[in-house]
Scaffold this motif. Structure first.
Motif, PDB file in Angstrom:
ATOM      1  N   CYS A 106      16.232  58.603  52.097  1.00 40.96           N
ATOM      2  CA  CYS A 106      16.974  57.950  50.780  1.00 40.96           C
ATOM      3  C   CYS A 106      17.703  56.748  51.494  1.00 40.96           C
ATOM      4  CB  CYS A 106      17.801  59.017  50.073  1.00 40.96           C
ATOM      5  SG  CYS A 106      19.029  59.743  50.755  1.00 40.96           S
ATOM      6  N   MET A 107      18.327  56.002  50.411  1.00 38.95           N
ATOM      7  CA  MET A 107      19.428  54.925  50.490  1.00 38.95           C
ATOM      8  C   MET A 107      20.019  54.636  49.324  1.00 38.95           C
ATOM      9  SD  MET A 107      18.643  50.982  52.015  1.00 38.95           S
ATOM     10  CE  MET A 107      18.323  50.483  50.223  1.00 38.95           C
ATOM     11  N   ASN A 108      21.410  54.534  49.587  1.00 35.64           N
ATOM     12  CA  ASN A 108      22.305  54.391  48.357  1.00 35.64           C
ATOM     13  C   ASN A 108      22.950  53.002  48.638  1.00 35.64           C
ATOM     14  OD1 ASN A 108      22.815  57.527  48.596  1.00 35.64           O
ATOM     15  ND2 ASN A 108      22.834  56.883  46.834  1.00 35.64           N
ATOM     16  N   TYR A 109      22.953  52.067  47.524  1.00 39.43           N
ATOM     17  CA  TYR A 109      23.346  50.674  47.684  1.00 39.43           C
ATOM     18  C   TYR A 109      24.349  50.368  46.424  1.00 39.43           C
ATOM     19  CZ  TYR A 109      19.586  50.112  44.537  1.00 39.43           C
ATOM     20  OH  TYR A 109      18.491  49.933  43.375  1.00 39.43           O
ATOM     21  N   CYS A 110      25.530  49.632  46.792  1.00 38.44           N
ATOM     22  CA  CYS A 110      26.225  49.107  45.702  1.00 38.44           C
ATOM     23  C   CYS A 110      26.509  47.490  46.061  1.00 38.44           C
ATOM     24  CB  CYS A 110      27.526  49.810  45.894  1.00 38.44           C
ATOM     25  SG  CYS A 110      28.655  49.560  44.449  1.00 38.44           S
ATOM     26  N   LYS A 143      30.163  32.380  49.928  1.00 39.94           N
ATOM     27  CA  LYS A 143      29.528  33.345  49.671  1.00 39.94           C
ATOM     28  C   LYS A 143      29.832  33.796  48.248  1.00 39.94           C
ATOM     29  CE  LYS A 143      31.669  37.548  50.521  1.00 39.94           C
ATOM     30  NZ  LYS A 143      32.337  38.548  51.406  1.00 39.94           N
ATOM     31  N   ILE A 144      28.340  33.940  47.795  1.00 36.10           N
ATOM     32  CA  ILE A 144      28.659  34.313  46.058  1.00 36.10           C
ATOM     33  C   ILE A 144      28.036  35.795  45.694  1.00 36.10           C
ATOM     34  CG2 ILE A 144      28.026  31.772  45.734  1.00 36.10           C
ATOM     35  CD1 ILE A 144      25.077  32.504  45.409  1.00 36.10           C
ATOM     36  N   TYR A 145      27.443  36.413  46.654  1.00 35.89           N
ATOM     37  CA  TYR A 145      27.065  37.739  46.541  1.00 35.89           C
ATOM     38  C   TYR A 145      27.162  38.960  47.794  1.00 35.89           C
ATOM     39  CZ  TYR A 145      23.080  41.466  46.639  1.00 35.89           C
ATOM     40  OH  TYR A 145      22.426  42.333  46.794  1.00 35.89           O
ATOM     41  N   GLU A 146      27.244  39.906  47.532  1.00 36.23           N
ATOM     42  CA  GLU A 146      27.563  41.111  48.731  1.00 36.23           C
ATOM     43  C   GLU A 146      26.955  42.462  48.228  1.00 36.23           C
ATOM     44  OE1 GLU A 146      31.595  41.324  49.954  1.00 36.23           O
ATOM     45  OE2 GLU A 146      32.126  41.915  48.152  1.00 36.23           O
ATOM     46  N   CYS A 147      26.361  43.122  49.150  1.00 32.07           N
ATOM     47  CA  CYS A 147      26.075  44.416  48.954  1.00 32.07           C
ATOM     48  C   CYS A 147      25.721  45.162  50.128  1.00 32.07           C
ATOM     49  CB  CYS A 147      24.282  44.241  48.470  1.00 32.07           C
ATOM     50  SG  CYS A 147      23.664  45.952  48.078  1.00 32.07           S
ATOM     51  N   TYR A 148      26.451  46.586  49.957  1.00 31.81           N
ATOM     52  CA  TYR A 148      26.625  47.474  51.186  1.00 31.81           C
ATOM     53  C   TYR A 148      25.557  48.486  50.801  1.00 31.81           C
ATOM     54  CZ  TYR A 148      31.281  45.532  52.492  1.00 31.81           C
ATOM     55  OH  TYR A 148      32.235  44.706  52.770  1.00 31.81           O
ATOM     56  N   PHE A 149      25.050  49.091  52.145  1.00 31.01           N
ATOM     57  CA  PHE A 149      23.991  50.113  51.871  1.00 31.01           C
ATOM     58  C   PHE A 149      24.125  51.090  52.870  1.00 31.01           C
ATOM     59  CE2 PHE A 149      22.174  46.246  53.764  1.00 31.01           C
ATOM     60  CZ  PHE A 149      21.508  46.684  54.903  1.00 31.01           C
ATOM     61  N   HIS A 150      23.463  52.175  52.839  1.00 29.92           N
ATOM     62  CA  HIS A 150      23.587  53.199  53.931  1.00 29.92           C
ATOM     63  C   HIS A 150      22.497  54.506  53.530  1.00 29.92           C
ATOM     64  CE1 HIS A 150      25.815  56.464  51.583  1.00 29.92           C
ATOM     65  NE2 HIS A 150      26.269  55.386  50.938  1.00 29.92           N
ATOM     66  N   PHE A 171      26.455  46.308  40.420  1.00 33.36           N
ATOM     67  CA  PHE A 171      25.304  47.429  40.503  1.00 33.36           C
ATOM     68  C   PHE A 171      25.378  48.387  41.398  1.00 33.36           C
ATOM     69  CE2 PHE A 171      23.853  44.021  43.289  1.00 33.36           C
ATOM     70  CZ  PHE A 171      23.416  44.612  44.303  1.00 33.36           C
ATOM     71  N   GLY A 172      24.608  49.153  41.195  1.00 40.87           N
ATOM     72  CA  GLY A 172      24.897  50.567  42.314  1.00 40.87           C
ATOM     73  C   GLY A 172      23.636  51.361  42.092  1.00 40.87           C
ATOM     74  N   GLY A 173      22.832  51.636  43.167  1.00 45.46           N
ATOM     75  CA  GLY A 173      21.624  52.548  42.885  1.00 45.46           C
ATOM     76  C   GLY A 173      21.150  53.568  44.083  1.00 45.46           C
ATOM     77  N   GLU A 174      19.932  53.992  43.955  1.00 42.43           N
ATOM     78  CA  GLU A 174      19.527  54.740  45.185  1.00 42.43           C
ATOM     79  C   GLU A 174      17.871  54.489  45.175  1.00 42.43           C
ATOM     80  OE1 GLU A 174      20.140  59.232  46.364  1.00 42.43           O
ATOM     81  OE2 GLU A 174      18.814  58.993  44.662  1.00 42.43           O
ATOM     82  N   GLU A 175      17.357  54.396  46.436  1.00 46.80           N
ATOM     83  CA  GLU A 175      16.020  54.365  46.616  1.00 46.80           C
ATOM     84  C   GLU A 175      15.471  55.692  47.481  1.00 46.80           C
ATOM     85  OE1 GLU A 175      14.673  50.970  48.629  1.00 46.80           O
ATOM     86  OE2 GLU A 175      16.191  49.644  47.930  1.00 46.80           O
ATOM     87  N   ALA A 176      14.487  56.269  47.249  1.00 46.98           N
ATOM     88  CA  ALA A 176      14.067  57.521  48.028  1.00 46.98           C
ATOM     89  C   ALA A 176      12.630  57.513  48.100  1.00 46.98           C
ATOM     90  CB  ALA A 176      14.652  58.553  47.010  1.00 46.98           C
ATOM     91  N   VAL A 177      12.237  58.303  49.154  1.00 54.67           N
ATOM     92  CA  VAL A 177      10.876  58.569  49.373  1.00 54.67           C
ATOM     93  C   VAL A 177      10.286  59.977  49.633  1.00 54.67           C
ATOM     94  CG1 VAL A 177       8.946  58.105  51.282  1.00 54.67           C
ATOM     95  CG2 VAL A 177      10.513  56.402  50.716  1.00 54.67           C
ATOM     96  N   TRP A 178       9.392  60.405  48.784  1.00 49.68           N
ATOM     97  CA  TRP A 178       8.935  61.780  48.884  1.00 49.68           C
ATOM     98  C   TRP A 178       7.623  61.913  49.608  1.00 49.68           C
ATOM     99  CZ3 TRP A 178      11.871  59.597  45.087  1.00 49.68           C
ATOM    100  CH2 TRP A 178      12.793  60.532  44.665  1.00 49.68           C
ATOM    101  N   LYS A 179       7.337  63.133  50.307  1.00 54.18           N
ATOM    102  CA  LYS A 179       6.276  63.270  51.038  1.00 54.18           C
ATOM    103  C   LYS A 179       5.541  64.678  50.744  1.00 54.18           C
ATOM    104  CE  LYS A 179       3.493  63.203  55.502  1.00 54.18           C
ATOM    105  NZ  LYS A 179       3.793  63.220  56.693  1.00 54.18           N
ATOM    106  N   GLY A 180       4.436  64.583  50.062  1.00 53.79           N
ATOM    107  CA  GLY A 180       4.053  65.834  49.491  1.00 53.79           C
ATOM    108  C   GLY A 180       4.758  66.484  48.521  1.00 53.79           C
ATOM    109  N   GLY A 181       5.578  65.789  47.759  1.00 56.81           N
ATOM    110  CA  GLY A 181       6.514  66.254  46.686  1.00 56.81           C
ATOM    111  C   GLY A 181       7.975  66.629  47.454  1.00 56.81           C
ATOM    112  N   VAL A 182       8.063  66.621  48.654  1.00 61.79           N
ATOM    113  CA  VAL A 182       9.394  66.814  49.319  1.00 61.79           C
ATOM    114  C   VAL A 182      10.227  65.769  49.697  1.00 61.79           C
ATOM    115  CG1 VAL A 182      10.384  67.829  51.104  1.00 61.79           C
ATOM    116  CG2 VAL A 182       8.369  68.950  50.256  1.00 61.79           C
ATOM    117  N   PRO A 183      11.254  65.612  48.931  1.00 60.74           N
ATOM    118  CA  PRO A 183      12.004  64.281  49.515  1.00 60.74           C
ATOM    119  C   PRO A 183      12.606  64.336  51.001  1.00 60.74           C
ATOM    120  CG  PRO A 183      13.559  65.935  48.573  1.00 60.74           C
ATOM    121  CD  PRO A 183      12.283  66.556  48.436  1.00 60.74           C
ATOM    122  N   ILE A 184      12.377  63.153  51.501  1.00 64.85           N
ATOM    123  CA  ILE A 184      12.203  63.111  52.951  1.00 64.85           C
ATOM    124  C   ILE A 184      13.121  61.816  53.669  1.00 64.85           C
ATOM    125  CG2 ILE A 184       9.995  64.002  53.496  1.00 64.85           C
ATOM    126  CD1 ILE A 184       8.997  61.288  54.033  1.00 64.85           C
TER     127      ILE A 184
END
Length: 223
Positions: free
Chosen positions: A145-149, A211-218, A130-143
């Motif tokens: 984020c984090m990507n992960y895989c 080890k049965i699972y791993e994930c990198y994020f930044h 899997f791969g994805g992204e988390e993000a936070v906005w404040k007052g409609g402005v992105p401030i």
């Protein structure tokens, strides 16, 4: 700054207790305490483990003349508020079995959380890989984020255990889960380098020591 002082500050910067650090590198809590009190020095193999954990060279770790540019980060009130919001959002969404939204892209999984002017969105693709992204906005402005895989690498993976670990996300490291989390035969490890504004990290799950699972994020601030 001598090595004992650096070992203590590096551990605190990482958000680890003496017991958590001891579990991570395979020694007793008493041994960690003696290192940080300057009574004993770690063996070379433990120094190597500590250097890898803290992303610092042995030369800089050992030299008394090198302070490693260490300091405990002082967050201002706004960052503290955002970090607290991020933790609540994570616990309400994937980690807390939150209800998914309609897919924003083909086959995507999407979750959201909102408090006042703060808005959180998590979107990812895939399953065992899997791969994805988390993000936070404040007052409609992105401030922020984090990507992960990540990927499942062995048998006995438990999504429920991963979510249980992610529910324990600590306030001083609000990215994925805690440095160490255990339940039955499962063990979760997470390590990060950097601060809230700019960081990277890695998490893994072990089942009976394998080890049965791993994930990198930044990620980091984007304003």
């Amino acid at each position: 700054m001598n090595m004992a002082e650096k070992l203590q500050l590096l551990r605190k910067n990482k958000g680890l207790s003496q017991e958590e650090l001891a579990d991570l590198i395979g020694v007793s809590r008493q041994a960690v305490g003696k290192w940080e009190a300057g009574k004993f020095y770690p063996d070379i193999d433990k120094l190597v483990q500590l250097g890898e954990l803290y992303s610092i060279s042995l030369d800089r770790l050992i030299k008394d003349t090198d302070d490693c540019n260490l300091r405990i980060e002082e967050r201002d009130g706004e960052k503290e508020d955002i970090a607290g919001f991020l933790i609540r959002a994570k616990r309400a969404c994937y980690a807390g079995h939150g209800e998914e939204l309609d897919a924003s892209r083909k086959c995507s999984h999407d979750l959201e959380y909102e408090e006042g002017e703060l808005y959180y969105y998590d979107t990812y693709l895939g399953g065992e890989r899997f791969g994805g992204e988390e993000a936070v906005w404040k007052g409609g402005v992105p401030i922020w984020c984090m990507n992960y895989c990540g990927r499942v690498t062995g048998e006995h993976f438990s999504g429920d255990f991963l979510k249980e670990a992610l529910m324990a996300v600590p306030r001083d490291m609000p990215y994925r889960g805690p440095s160490l989390f255990q339940s039955g035969a499962y063990t979760y490890h997470c390590r990060t380098a950097g601060v809230f504004d700019w960081y990277q990290g890695y998490e893994e799950i072990l089942y009976e020591g394998v080890k049965i699972y791993e994930c990198y994020f930044h990620g980091g601030s984007i304003i």
